[in-house]
Design a protein around this motif. Structure first.
Motif: not given
Length: 389
Positions: A159-172, A356-368
């Protein structure tokens, strides 16, 4: 084992601290030496057998006291060569390097699961193998090296998982079949003939020739690929010339090809070569084209495993929390594991517009949104326990 949620709540502070530690001290692909030592130290403190593997990776195993299967859980370790702009207390302390993709959270999640499963040894059926993998962000990737070091020996499911910014927290997000694309690269070197900018008729302009190639490549998919078949060709680098009054004698073009089908990949490679050669011939230039076949597509095994992961998601997030997402064109070397062992890869929602956690992956302001760490732990814990039986 009905108290999984309470166990995760108990360990959440530890997981959050680990995520912030890894975020503050990132290391790029295949240079994760300090990260490796931190992981080994944490696992040792838990009483878990662990060993270095694949250079800067780690393989560990937790053996339960009841008979059962062996399930492997994987987290990638590397950060990006990117200067961070995130204004948080845990911002990167290593100039020019940051965890702008979520791998810091992946390692923290796996350490949290290690603590939970280590505490459940007496009740645990089978074995849980922990795979901390270096170098996911850089070809050729670290998965094959970890596999060669025994990562999948005797494993029944992975099994593997990726934290994914385009999806809202609380979803998979989960889907049977392809979930992420094959990521590949190409380079084109155009060789012209330089000269004085006032006498362009005496030159072969590599910059002009290269620009025509770039424009042509941006029509390749729309005119050479079935419109119902996903494919992406993107040019990321175009370099030519150094001085304003000199016609460039050389140009470099590099880019990426994203597909779900290896035959289509070869077709696109062939078209790139034909386009570059044809334009260069017309201009009187030469060209060299190189291709770098990257990670295979990530293809989830349909049936029991995906259904088990989805069920674990429903138990954790409720009936509306699990989304049957469309495949994404990003690449991941987790595909190598799934070529060898049945398994599944999932995307864990980590975005939060209100915070405000809206910046995409590989962006310098990325966060989760760090609540995603707890959701990921619970889903993976529940799915693992089901698959061990």
């Amino acid at each position: 084992m009905n108290n999984i949620k309470k166990l995760i709540e108990r360990e959440f502070g530890y997981v959050q601290n680990m995520r912030r530690y890894f975020h503050a001290y990132p290391e790029v692909a295949f240079q994760e030496a300090s990260t490796q030592q931190k992981i080994l130290a944490e696992l040792s403190a838990m009483g878990i057998d662990a060993r270095p593997a694949a250079g800067t990776g780690v393989i560990a195993e937790i053996a339960g006291e009841r008979p059962g299967k062996t399930v492997a859980l994987r987290a990638d370790m590397d950060a990006l060569a990117l200067s961070e702009e995130l204004d948080k207390p845990y911002r990167s302390q290593n100039p020019g390097v940051c965890h702008a993709c979520g791998h810091d959270g992946h390692m923290a999640i796996l350490l949290g699961l290690a603590k939970i499963f280590a505490g459940l040894r007496q009740e645990l059926p089978g074995r849980v193998r922990l795979l901390f993998q270096p170098g996911e962000e850089q070809l050729p990737g670290g998965a094959l090296n970890l596999i060669a070091a025994g990562a999948l020996d005797g494993v029944d499911a992975v099994l593997g998982a990726h934290l994914w910014q385009p999806l809202a927290v609380g979803t998979m997000g989960i889907v049977s079949g392809p979930i992420m694309a094959s990521a590949n690269e190409f380079s084109i070197t155009v060789q012209g003939r330089g000269g004085h900018a006032s006498m362009p008729h005496q030159t072969v302009d590599a910059l002009l020739t290269g620009s025509q190639i770039v424009v042509a490549l941006n029509t390749l998919v729309s005119r050479s690929v079935d419109p119902q078949t996903p494919a992406v060709v993107s040019v990321g680098v175009f370099k030519a010339g150094e001085v304003s009054n000199i016609i460039a004698d050389k140009a470099l073009i590099t880019g990426t090809v994203r597909v779900f089908d290896t035959e289509l990949r070869q077709h696109i490679f062939n078209r790139i070569e034909e386009i570059a050669a044809g334009i260069c011939q017309a201009a009187g230039a030469g060209c060299t084209v190189n291709f770098y076949a990257g990670y295979p597509p990530v293809v989830n095994h349909s049936g029991e495993i995906v259904e088990t992961v989805a069920a674990a998601g429903h138990e954790t997030l409720g009936n509306t929390g699990v989304v049957a997402i469309k495949p994404v064109m990003a690449g991941e070397d987790f595909g190598y594991y799934l070529e060898r062992v049945p398994g599944a890869f999932m995307l864990i929602g980590a975005g939060n517009c209100d915070a405000g956690i809206v910046h995409p992956h590989h962006h310098p302001k990325f966060d989760i949104d760090e609540q995603a760490l707890a959701y990921a732990m619970e889903i993976m814990a529940r799915a693992t326990l089901k698959l061990l039986l």
